[in-house]
Design a protein around this motif. Structure first.
Motif, PDB file in Angstrom:
ATOM      1  N   VAL A 285      10.101  19.578  -3.976  1.00  0.00           N
ATOM      2  CA  VAL A 285       9.990  19.519  -2.526  1.00  0.00           C
ATOM      3  C   VAL A 285      10.988  20.492  -1.905  1.00  0.00           C
ATOM      4  O   VAL A 285      12.175  20.469  -2.237  1.00  0.00           O
ATOM      5  CB  VAL A 285      10.284  18.087  -2.011  1.00  0.00           C
ATOM      6  CG1 VAL A 285      10.084  18.015  -0.507  1.00  0.00           C
ATOM      7  CG2 VAL A 285       9.405  17.071  -2.725  1.00  0.00           C
ATOM      8  N   THR A 286      10.503  21.358  -1.035  1.00  0.00           N
ATOM      9  CA  THR A 286      11.375  22.262  -0.291  1.00  0.00           C
ATOM     10  C   THR A 286      11.170  21.981   1.194  1.00  0.00           C
ATOM     11  O   THR A 286      10.050  22.080   1.685  1.00  0.00           O
ATOM     12  CB  THR A 286      11.024  23.738  -0.574  1.00  0.00           C
ATOM     13  OG1 THR A 286      11.048  23.967  -1.977  1.00  0.00           O
ATOM     14  CG2 THR A 286      12.006  24.674   0.125  1.00  0.00           C
TER      15      THR A 286
ATOM     16  N   ALA B 216       0.695  10.869   1.032  1.00  0.00           N
ATOM     17  CA  ALA B 216       0.679   9.990   2.196  1.00  0.00           C
ATOM     18  C   ALA B 216       2.055  10.020   2.851  1.00  0.00           C
ATOM     19  O   ALA B 216       3.073  10.174   2.177  1.00  0.00           O
ATOM     20  CB  ALA B 216       0.333   8.568   1.783  1.00  0.00           C
ATOM     21  N   LEU B 217       2.035   9.902   4.158  1.00  0.00           N
ATOM     22  CA  LEU B 217       3.292   9.852   4.907  1.00  0.00           C
ATOM     23  C   LEU B 217       3.764   8.404   4.893  1.00  0.00           C
ATOM     24  O   LEU B 217       3.377   7.594   5.727  1.00  0.00           O
ATOM     25  CB  LEU B 217       3.051  10.352   6.340  1.00  0.00           C
ATOM     26  CG  LEU B 217       4.276  10.518   7.239  1.00  0.00           C
ATOM     27  CD1 LEU B 217       5.285  11.451   6.612  1.00  0.00           C
ATOM     28  CD2 LEU B 217       3.851  11.034   8.592  1.00  0.00           C
ATOM     29  N   ALA B 218       4.590   8.085   3.885  1.00  0.00           N
ATOM     30  CA  ALA B 218       4.975   6.695   3.668  1.00  0.00           C
ATOM     31  C   ALA B 218       6.015   6.238   4.691  1.00  0.00           C
ATOM     32  O   ALA B 218       5.949   5.135   5.206  1.00  0.00           O
ATOM     33  CB  ALA B 218       5.517   6.520   2.252  1.00  0.00           C
ATOM     34  N   SER B 219       6.989   7.084   4.971  1.00  0.00           N
ATOM     35  CA  SER B 219       8.041   6.682   5.907  1.00  0.00           C
ATOM     36  C   SER B 219       8.270   7.818   6.907  1.00  0.00           C
ATOM     37  O   SER B 219       9.066   8.711   6.649  1.00  0.00           O
ATOM     38  CB  SER B 219       9.331   6.370   5.142  1.00  0.00           C
ATOM     39  OG  SER B 219       9.593   7.383   4.180  1.00  0.00           O
TER      40      SER B 219
ATOM     41  N   LEU C 104      15.492  12.998   4.877  1.00  0.00           N
ATOM     42  CA  LEU C 104      14.497  11.985   5.249  1.00  0.00           C
ATOM     43  C   LEU C 104      13.085  12.525   5.003  1.00  0.00           C
ATOM     44  O   LEU C 104      12.204  11.814   4.523  1.00  0.00           O
ATOM     45  CB  LEU C 104      14.660  11.595   6.723  1.00  0.00           C
ATOM     46  CG  LEU C 104      15.965  10.897   7.098  1.00  0.00           C
ATOM     47  CD1 LEU C 104      16.020  10.623   8.583  1.00  0.00           C
ATOM     48  CD2 LEU C 104      16.093   9.578   6.321  1.00  0.00           C
ATOM     49  N   PHE C 105      12.883  13.821   5.345  1.00  0.00           N
ATOM     50  CA  PHE C 105      11.562  14.414   5.138  1.00  0.00           C
ATOM     51  C   PHE C 105      11.218  14.491   3.657  1.00  0.00           C
ATOM     52  O   PHE C 105      10.082  14.255   3.264  1.00  0.00           O
ATOM     53  CB  PHE C 105      11.490  15.803   5.770  1.00  0.00           C
ATOM     54  CG  PHE C 105      11.110  15.758   7.221  1.00  0.00           C
ATOM     55  CD1 PHE C 105       9.805  15.454   7.597  1.00  0.00           C
ATOM     56  CD2 PHE C 105      12.034  15.996   8.212  1.00  0.00           C
ATOM     57  CE1 PHE C 105       9.442  15.396   8.920  1.00  0.00           C
ATOM     58  CE2 PHE C 105      11.695  15.936   9.546  1.00  0.00           C
ATOM     59  CZ  PHE C 105      10.385  15.637   9.906  1.00  0.00           C
ATOM     60  N   ALA C 106      12.223  14.845   2.857  1.00  0.00           N
ATOM     61  CA  ALA C 106      11.961  14.979   1.419  1.00  0.00           C
ATOM     62  C   ALA C 106      11.533  13.642   0.827  1.00  0.00           C
ATOM     63  O   ALA C 106      10.807  13.593  -0.166  1.00  0.00           O
ATOM     64  CB  ALA C 106      13.200  15.506   0.699  1.00  0.00           C
ATOM     65  N   ALA C 107      11.979  12.553   1.465  1.00  0.00           N
ATOM     66  CA  ALA C 107      11.635  11.219   0.961  1.00  0.00           C
ATOM     67  C   ALA C 107      10.448  10.619   1.706  1.00  0.00           C
ATOM     68  O   ALA C 107       9.945   9.568   1.323  1.00  0.00           O
ATOM     69  CB  ALA C 107      12.849  10.292   1.088  1.00  0.00           C
ATOM     70  N   ALA C 108       9.986  11.313   2.761  1.00  0.00           N
ATOM     71  CA  ALA C 108       8.974  10.715   3.632  1.00  0.00           C
ATOM     72  C   ALA C 108       7.592  10.712   2.993  1.00  0.00           C
ATOM     73  O   ALA C 108       6.784   9.829   3.249  1.00  0.00           O
ATOM     74  CB  ALA C 108       8.928  11.458   4.965  1.00  0.00           C
ATOM     75  N   LEU C 109       7.323  11.740   2.171  1.00  0.00           N
ATOM     76  CA  LEU C 109       5.978  11.880   1.611  1.00  0.00           C
ATOM     77  C   LEU C 109       5.912  11.225   0.239  1.00  0.00           C
ATOM     78  O   LEU C 109       6.835  11.348  -0.555  1.00  0.00           O
ATOM     79  CB  LEU C 109       5.601  13.357   1.509  1.00  0.00           C
ATOM     80  CG  LEU C 109       5.488  14.059   2.862  1.00  0.00           C
ATOM     81  CD1 LEU C 109       5.350  15.553   2.682  1.00  0.00           C
ATOM     82  CD2 LEU C 109       4.311  13.514   3.644  1.00  0.00           C
ATOM     83  N   GLU C 110       4.829  10.542   0.013  1.00  0.00           N
ATOM     84  CA  GLU C 110       4.687   9.836  -1.248  1.00  0.00           C
ATOM     85  C   GLU C 110       3.378  10.224  -1.921  1.00  0.00           C
ATOM     86  O   GLU C 110       2.358  10.387  -1.254  1.00  0.00           O
ATOM     87  CB  GLU C 110       4.698   8.325  -0.999  1.00  0.00           C
ATOM     88  CG  GLU C 110       5.420   7.583  -2.090  1.00  0.00           C
ATOM     89  CD  GLU C 110       6.307   6.495  -1.501  1.00  0.00           C
ATOM     90  OE1 GLU C 110       5.719   5.490  -1.073  1.00  0.00           O
ATOM     91  OE2 GLU C 110       7.543   6.664  -1.472  1.00  0.00           O
ATOM     92  N   ARG C 111       3.451  10.381  -3.234  1.00  0.00           N
ATOM     93  CA  ARG C 111       2.270  10.738  -4.007  1.00  0.00           C
ATOM     94  C   ARG C 111       1.398   9.493  -4.124  1.00  0.00           C
ATOM     95  O   ARG C 111       1.854   8.444  -4.602  1.00  0.00           O
ATOM     96  CB  ARG C 111       2.706  11.233  -5.387  1.00  0.00           C
ATOM     97  CG  ARG C 111       1.632  11.918  -6.158  1.00  0.00           C
ATOM     98  CD  ARG C 111       1.291  13.255  -5.565  1.00  0.00           C
ATOM     99  NE  ARG C 111       0.119  13.826  -6.242  1.00  0.00           N
ATOM    100  CZ  ARG C 111      -0.649  14.746  -5.701  1.00  0.00           C
ATOM    101  NH1 ARG C 111      -0.398  15.206  -4.488  1.00  0.00           N
ATOM    102  NH2 ARG C 111      -1.674  15.232  -6.357  1.00  0.00           N
TER     103      ARG C 111
ATOM    104  N   VAL D 117       7.593  21.225   5.229  1.00  0.00           N
ATOM    105  CA  VAL D 117       7.838  20.618   3.924  1.00  0.00           C
ATOM    106  C   VAL D 117       6.838  21.238   2.949  1.00  0.00           C
ATOM    107  O   VAL D 117       5.637  21.151   3.154  1.00  0.00           O
ATOM    108  CB  VAL D 117       7.665  19.085   3.965  1.00  0.00           C
ATOM    109  CG1 VAL D 117       7.928  18.487   2.587  1.00  0.00           C
ATOM    110  CG2 VAL D 117       8.598  18.470   5.001  1.00  0.00           C
ATOM    111  N   PHE D 118       7.370  21.926   1.933  1.00  0.00           N
ATOM    112  CA  PHE D 118       6.517  22.562   0.927  1.00  0.00           C
ATOM    113  C   PHE D 118       6.511  21.694  -0.326  1.00  0.00           C
ATOM    114  O   PHE D 118       7.562  21.279  -0.809  1.00  0.00           O
ATOM    115  CB  PHE D 118       7.048  23.954   0.573  1.00  0.00           C
ATOM    116  CG  PHE D 118       7.086  24.913   1.738  1.00  0.00           C
ATOM    117  CD1 PHE D 118       5.979  25.674   2.058  1.00  0.00           C
ATOM    118  CD2 PHE D 118       8.229  25.049   2.520  1.00  0.00           C
ATOM    119  CE1 PHE D 118       6.004  26.563   3.122  1.00  0.00           C
ATOM    120  CE2 PHE D 118       8.268  25.920   3.590  1.00  0.00           C
ATOM    121  CZ  PHE D 118       7.146  26.688   3.889  1.00  0.00           C
ATOM    122  N   LEU D 119       5.300  21.431  -0.835  1.00  0.00           N
ATOM    123  CA  LEU D 119       5.160  20.571  -2.008  1.00  0.00           C
ATOM    124  C   LEU D 119       4.444  21.334  -3.106  1.00  0.00           C
ATOM    125  O   LEU D 119       3.443  22.008  -2.856  1.00  0.00           O
ATOM    126  CB  LEU D 119       4.344  19.318  -1.648  1.00  0.00           C
ATOM    127  CG  LEU D 119       4.935  18.431  -0.559  1.00  0.00           C
ATOM    128  CD1 LEU D 119       3.854  17.593   0.086  1.00  0.00           C
ATOM    129  CD2 LEU D 119       6.025  17.553  -1.125  1.00  0.00           C
TER     130      LEU D 119
END
Lengths: 344, 204
Positions: free
Chosen positions: A321-322, A247-250, A334-341, A288-290
């Motif tokens: 995360v890349t 989910a795109l948390a932030s 910010l992007f690396a922290a934006a997505l949340e599991r 953003v690669f996960l």
């Protein structure tokens, strides 16, 4: 054949630009009138996608320079494009509509992929938010000469420090982008001009040429069969963050999610696909690669910059995360922290 | 500094003697003594060492991928040729004294060259290591002295992607190929960055 993103509103914008009071456009100098600006950006976009041109592109960044040959032909609803690296390792990219062949002749390697575009990914017809360029202020900067042609110069100034400024040179006649510079932030207190992080420019170009797509296909007689080549066809499957358990948390200010794809990493010798999420602010994009964290594969966290392209690799719990993009490294953080599991 | 900066679980890793080899392969000089001892005493260690380097080669470039048998054949041929070389035991004639004196000079020079080579490799390998604090400029970052300077690190300036990582290369390529998302594409943007590899002049 996919309609290029944004072209849907091009005629309307062009019409409005004509109807706009002349004074709005004659203001000149500082901030270009929005409609004029958008019309120019649409022209640049249309020229790149629908023009017949060939030339040599020179790319320079951080003291290194390389060049490549570009062919772009449009015949009816068919688009043919070829890019060939002229320096270093041989590489050739041949595109026919949405099918892209990337060839490394020395290694006898080929990757065949489908080109995904915003329009193809989007579920709504309005693929590009017309407000997207609100992240930048567009200044008209007069005229210049690139590759023997007169060009209109534009400066796209970001409204926040999350992105870089860009200076564009567009061909006066056709609108084709002849040069693009990505500019770093100004050094505080210094009067010196902002540093050019990287520059892409035609050194010579022919615009409005007669299309010869057969020359491209003749140059690659074995494109279909690719004899003697190891041909990789990495998996490409459109998906959504939600379906993948993310989910795109932030959200990062000014960037919207353009699409999400499950992508094979065969070319890096890996069977497991990774998830690629692409974000765009209307001018630049960030990938953003996960993937699952694997200690033997993922060594140290790292942050790198080459020209304007930043790369960030960080571990987030069980995931790796890349993030890659032509944005400052702080934006990638910010992007690396934006997505949340959301779920395992 | 922990013996193996890469290990997540130091205890589990310490039990596995191979981690010294891994650390040395990554350029950790502290692992030198133990890894060399292991290499000398343990046949499996030699195979592991070879495997690590093969992995490293393949990660740097697909073109370096070769069947291990090829390396073994090369080594066997080298040993045969060395064995066939005449061993110089005869006392040197008087006329040859200057040259033998020169060889006295040459030897340390050769050793020094060997050391310099190792040092060079170490420096590069160090660039590729995860740095202290996780903020280190690594890999391609070395091509940007600006970044290295910004982070106050004395990184050597490396032009181009000398340290290659197939995975990172692929991420960069995929990102650039995703130009279809860019509303305003630059012509040729998908091939903006080409690999400018610098091959040493004596070709392989």
């Amino acid at each position: 054949v996919k309609v290029a993103p944004g072209l849907g509103w091009l005629p309307l914008v062009a019409l409005l630009a004509c109807l706009a009071p002349a004074g709005a456009r004659a203001a000149g100098g500082a901030v270009a009138p929005a409609l004029d600006a958008r019309a120019w950006l649409s022209r640049i976009q249309a020229a790149a996608n629908h023009g017949n041109y060939l030339g040599t592109m020179v790319f320079s960044a951080g003291g290194t320079m390389s060049s490549s040959r570009v062919w772009h032909y449009v015949v009816g609803d068919q688009t043919y494009e070829q890019l060939e690296a002229l320096d270093g390792r041989q590489q050739r990219i041949v595109r026919h509509n949405d099918v892209v062949h990337t060839l490394w002749p020395q290694a006898r390697m080929a990757v065949v992929e489908k080109r995904e575009t915003l329009a193809a990914w989007s579920t709504t017809p309005q693929a590009v938010d017309p407000q997207a360029l609100d992240q930048y202020e567009l200044h008209r900067e007069g005229e210049g000469r690139i590759a023997g042609r007169m060009a209109a110069i534009f400066l796209l100034e970001p409204r926040d420090p999350l992105r870089y400024a860009q200076r564009l040179w567009a061909d006066q006649v056709s609108g084709l982008m002849l040069r693009a510079d990505i500019l770093g932030p100004a050094v505080a207190g210094a009067m010196a001009p902002r540093p050019v992080l990287e520059s892409t420019a035609f050194s010579e170009v022919m615009i409005g040429v007669k299309p010869h797509p057969e020359a491209l296909t003749q140059a690659m007689p074995n494109l279909r069969k690719l004899e003697g080549y190891r041909v990789l066809r990495p998996q490409q499957q459109r998906t959504s963050l939600d379906a993948e358990g993310w989910a795109l948390a932030s959200p990062v200010a000014g960037f919207g999610l353009a699409g999400c794809m499950r992508r094979g990493m065969d070319n890096a010798g890996d069977d497991e696909p990774v998830l690629q999420a692409v974000f765009t602010d209307g001018l630049t994009h960030v990938s953003v690669f996960l993937e699952g964290y694997k200690p033997e594969r993922h060594r140290g966290e790292m942050q790198a910059q080459q020209g304007a392209t930043s790369t960030l690799m960080v571990r987030r719990g069980d995931y790796w995360v890349t993030a890659v993009g032509d944005v400052p490294a702080t934006t990638l953080r910010l992007f690396a922290a934006a997505l949340e599991r959301k779920r395992p | 500094m922990t013996p193996d900066p890469h290990s997540l679980d130091p205890e589990a890793s310490a039990q596995d003697p191979r981690h010294w080899l891994s650390a040395l392969a990554d350029g950790d000089a502290q692992a030198l003594d133990r890894a060399c001892a292991q290499w000398r005493d343990d046949g499996d260690a030699r195979q592991t060492w070879h495997t690590y380097h093969l992995i490293g080669d393949v990660m740097r470039s697909d073109e370096l991928a070769a069947a291990p048998a090829r390396d073994a054949a090369f080594l066997a041929a080298l040993r045969t040729r060395l064995a066939a070389e005449p061993v110089v035991l005869a006392p040197a004639p008087v006329a040859a004294v200057p040259s033998s004196r020169r060889s006295v000079w040459l030897l340390p020079a050769a050793v020094a060259a060997g050391l310099a080579l190792v040092a060079g490799v170490m420096v590069v390998a160090h660039v590729g290591q995860p740095g202290q604090g996780g903020e280190a400029a690594t890999l391609a970052a070395a091509s940007s002295p600006r970044l290295a300077a910004a982070q106050g690190q004395a990184s050597p300036i490396v032009v181009g992607n000398i340290i290659r990582d197939a995975r990172l290369d692929e991420y960069m390529r995929v990102h650039q190929a995703t130009g279809g998302y860019v509303p305003i594409p630059a012509p040729g943007g998908t091939l903006r960055r080409v690999d400018v590899e610098i091959t040493p002049s004596p070709a392989r």
